[in-house]
Design a protein around this motif. Structure first.
Motif, mmCIF file in Angstrom:
data_model
loop_
_atom_site.group_PDB
_atom_site.id
_atom_site.type_symbol
_atom_site.label_atom_id
_atom_site.label_comp_id
_atom_site.label_asym_id
_atom_site.label_seq_id
_atom_site.Cartn_x
_atom_site.Cartn_y
_atom_site.Cartn_z
ATOM 1 N N ILE A 30 15.632 6.286 -10.450
ATOM 2 C CA ILE A 30 14.591 5.544 -10.190
ATOM 3 C C ILE A 30 13.561 6.006 -11.261
ATOM 4 O O ILE A 30 13.557 7.385 -11.877
ATOM 5 N N ASP A 31 12.727 5.146 -11.812
ATOM 6 C CA ASP A 31 11.619 5.387 -12.690
ATOM 7 C C ASP A 31 10.432 6.170 -11.940
ATOM 8 O O ASP A 31 9.788 5.502 -11.479
ATOM 9 N N ALA A 32 10.283 7.481 -12.017
ATOM 10 C CA ALA A 32 9.245 8.229 -11.517
ATOM 11 C C ALA A 32 7.905 7.794 -11.924
ATOM 12 O O ALA A 32 6.816 7.624 -11.106
ATOM 13 N N GLU A 33 7.914 7.272 -13.132
ATOM 14 C CA GLU A 33 6.463 6.752 -13.607
ATOM 15 C C GLU A 33 6.024 5.529 -13.161
ATOM 16 O O GLU A 33 5.149 5.106 -12.563
ATOM 17 N N GLU A 34 7.036 4.538 -12.837
ATOM 18 C CA GLU A 34 6.645 3.401 -12.242
ATOM 19 C C GLU A 34 6.629 3.510 -10.771
ATOM 20 O O GLU A 34 5.454 2.845 -10.272
ATOM 21 N N PHE A 35 7.040 4.626 -10.014
ATOM 22 C CA PHE A 35 6.662 4.699 -8.639
ATOM 23 C C PHE A 35 5.302 5.273 -8.725
ATOM 24 O O PHE A 35 4.606 4.680 -7.682
ATOM 25 N N GLU B 17 0.826 -1.185 0.050
ATOM 26 C CA GLU B 17 0.075 0.177 -0.086
ATOM 27 C C GLU B 17 0.883 1.147 0.044
ATOM 28 O O GLU B 17 0.398 2.214 -0.622
ATOM 29 N N LEU B 18 1.961 1.132 0.615
ATOM 30 C CA LEU B 18 2.996 2.331 0.525
ATOM 31 C C LEU B 18 4.435 1.913 0.426
ATOM 32 O O LEU B 18 4.899 0.833 0.918
ATOM 33 N N ILE B 19 5.325 2.536 -0.446
ATOM 34 C CA ILE B 19 6.603 2.464 -0.711
ATOM 35 C C ILE B 19 7.511 3.447 -0.404
ATOM 36 O O ILE B 19 7.075 4.659 -1.007
ATOM 37 N N LEU B 20 8.407 3.566 0.391
ATOM 38 C CA LEU B 20 9.183 4.391 0.831
ATOM 39 C C LEU B 20 10.535 4.232 0.350
ATOM 40 O O LEU B 20 11.235 3.447 0.926
ATOM 41 N N ILE B 21 11.129 5.304 -0.430
ATOM 42 C CA ILE B 21 12.599 5.135 -0.973
ATOM 43 C C ILE B 21 13.358 6.455 -0.950
ATOM 44 O O ILE B 21 12.606 7.415 -0.612
ATOM 45 N N PRO B 22 14.674 6.332 -0.783
ATOM 46 C CA PRO B 22 15.490 7.725 -0.390
ATOM 47 C C PRO B 22 15.487 8.513 -1.561
ATOM 48 O O PRO B 22 15.704 9.780 -1.215
ATOM 49 N N GLU B 23 15.065 8.077 -2.825
ATOM 50 C CA GLU B 23 15.212 9.071 -3.948
ATOM 51 C C GLU B 23 13.782 10.006 -3.866
ATOM 52 O O GLU B 23 13.933 11.022 -4.475
ATOM 53 N N ILE B 24 12.879 9.658 -3.188
ATOM 54 C CA ILE B 24 11.655 10.430 -3.100
ATOM 55 C C ILE B 24 11.105 10.537 -1.754
ATOM 56 O O ILE B 24 11.090 10.038 -0.920
ATOM 57 N N ALA B 25 11.062 12.222 -1.565
ATOM 58 C CA ALA B 25 10.732 12.784 -0.130
ATOM 59 C C ALA B 25 9.188 12.209 0.302
ATOM 60 O O ALA B 25 8.338 12.218 -0.614
ATOM 61 N N TYR B 26 9.444 12.020 1.548
ATOM 62 C CA TYR B 26 7.722 11.696 1.798
ATOM 63 C C TYR B 26 7.574 12.473 3.459
ATOM 64 O O TYR B 26 8.514 12.858 4.061
ATOM 65 N N ASP B 27 6.274 12.630 3.551
ATOM 66 C CA ASP B 27 5.854 13.233 4.910
ATOM 67 C C ASP B 27 5.268 12.039 5.797
ATOM 68 O O ASP B 27 4.258 11.471 5.354
ATOM 69 N N LEU B 28 5.762 12.065 6.866
ATOM 70 C CA LEU B 28 5.057 10.980 7.847
ATOM 71 C C LEU B 28 3.740 11.262 8.341
ATOM 72 O O LEU B 28 3.014 10.212 8.378
ATOM 73 N N ASN B 29 3.472 12.418 8.410
ATOM 74 C CA ASN B 29 1.948 12.548 8.619
ATOM 75 C C ASN B 29 0.964 12.251 7.639
ATOM 76 O O ASN B 29 0.023 11.550 7.852
ATOM 77 N N ALA C 148 3.057 2.434 -9.233
ATOM 78 C CA ALA C 148 2.614 1.381 -8.152
ATOM 79 C C ALA C 148 1.901 2.054 -6.928
ATOM 80 O O ALA C 148 0.886 1.193 -6.447
ATOM 81 N N SER C 149 1.978 3.392 -6.919
ATOM 82 C CA SER C 149 0.952 3.983 -5.930
ATOM 83 C C SER C 149 -0.732 4.109 -6.333
ATOM 84 O O SER C 149 -1.509 3.787 -5.500
ATOM 85 N N ILE C 150 -0.661 4.188 -7.839
ATOM 86 C CA ILE C 150 -2.332 3.970 -8.189
ATOM 87 C C ILE C 150 -2.541 2.374 -8.018
ATOM 88 O O ILE C 150 -3.720 2.243 -7.675
ATOM 89 N N MET C 151 -1.806 1.473 -8.258
ATOM 90 C CA MET C 151 -1.984 0.191 -8.244
ATOM 91 C C MET C 151 -2.487 -0.277 -6.652
ATOM 92 O O MET C 151 -3.256 -1.249 -6.460
ATOM 93 N N SER C 152 -1.918 0.432 -5.815
ATOM 94 C CA SER C 152 -2.176 0.162 -4.211
ATOM 95 C C SER C 152 -3.515 0.815 -3.811
ATOM 96 O O SER C 152 -3.849 0.244 -2.504
#
Length: 319
Positions: A306-311, A188-200, A314-318
């Motif tokens: 990293i392929d941003a489109e694939e990332f 449901e969620l993928i966290l990787i070093p190349e893309i920033a995320y917000d924990l909230n 993956a979010s859409i598929m989840s």
């Protein structure tokens, strides 16, 4: 003329290294070239742990994980004196070419020896699949299959208990394993070093997933944060029962997949061909159906992204 070739494995081990060694040995012997194996990477090269290899020595190795030659990290090889000693040992044995199997650090060592006059060819062996110029590195396919198998099993218990499960995978600087395995495992969620995320925002997504599916799987690359700390944060912020699984070195072991066995064999044979064709200071890689030689200057000087489109997919598929 190439009459003698040495092969070594260096840095972190990965499934398919033995298949690559086998590919080098058998392709070289088909051309009547003597082959030597270097035990324990650059440590063995400096210590002259160099032995003859023939077809019998690599029999029944294609299916084995790890590397029968052994691997190690060498601080001495980082010094000029260590590099000179390694080169002298190769020259003393009359070795004309060297094949190095490993990641960017290992191939950087090969590049140094190439600049000192040794003919060198590199085979990318790393589960991170982070070397520029090749679509896949040896070991990467096996590693993500191992992770997907773990995700499938973890999802069973997550679903049964209605839990949030955080799965931490390898990847200090590259999120390829997390992205590929998370995508294939339906995380449901993928966290990787190349893309920033917000924990909230992560916590909000977790609550949405649990409301819709009764459970949630989060795959995180080690370089994107500490799995235990993130799991604790999610539990405190959402009140949801959260568990963390750190897969660790299980990802580097195991019998290589069919893909890795074939790729490693082709790259091993490609390294021998490159040396015979007069090429040096190159890494062999796969681009589509082709095995190609890429200059070290390009392979080690450019960053694979990293392929941003694939990332995004993956979010859409989840959802």
């Amino acid at each position: 003329m190439i009459n003698k070739i040495a092969v070594l494995t260096s840095g972190g081990d990965c499934p398919g290294m033995n298949a690559a060694i086998r590919g080098v040995v058998r392709a070289a012997q088909a051309k009547n070239i003597e082959v030597f194996g270097v035990h324990n990477g650059y440590v063995g090269l400096i210590g002259k742990q160099i032995v003859p290899l023939d077809s019998r020595a690599v029999s029944d190795t294609i299916h084995r994980g790890g590397t029968f030659l052994g691997t190690a990290r060498s601080e001495e090889f980082r010094t000029s004196a260590g590099q000179q000693k390694a080169l002298a040992n190769l020259q003393e044995l009359g070795i004309d070419g060297l094949v190095v199997i490993g990641g960017d650090g290992s191939l950087s060592g090969a590049r140094i020896l190439g600049e000192m006059g040794m003919k060198v060819a590199g085979i990318p062996g790393t589960i991170d699949n982070d070397l520029w110029g090749t679509e896949y590195t040896v070991g990467a396919d096996t590693a993500v299959n191992t992770v997907v198998d773990a995700i499938d099993k973890i999802r069973d218990t997550a679903s049964a208990h209605g839990r949030v499960m955080v799965v931490e995978v390898m990847g200090r600087e590259s999120g390829w394993i997390a992205l590929t395995a998370g995508f294939a495992g339906g995380a449901e969620l993928i966290l990787i070093p190349e893309i920033a995320y917000d924990l909230n925002r992560v916590c909000e997504r977790v609550k949405e997933a649990v409301a819709n599916k009764h459970h949630c799987i989060i795959v995180i690359a080690e370089g994107a944060g500490n799995g235990m700390a993130i799991g604790d944060h999610i539990h405190r912020k959402t009140g949801l029962e959260t568990r963390v699984s750190v897969l660790g070195h299980i990802q580097r072991g195991g019998s290589p997949t069919v893909f890795d066995r074939v790729l490693a064999s082709r790259l091993g044979a490609g390294a021998v061909k490159a040396l015979l064709d007069g090429k040096t200071n190159v890494m062999l890689g796969c681009q589509g159906a082709n095995i190609v030689a890429i200059d070290f200057a390009d392979a080690l000087g450019q960053k694979k992204v990293i392929d941003a489109e694939e990332f995004n997919l993956a979010s859409i598929m989840s959802i």
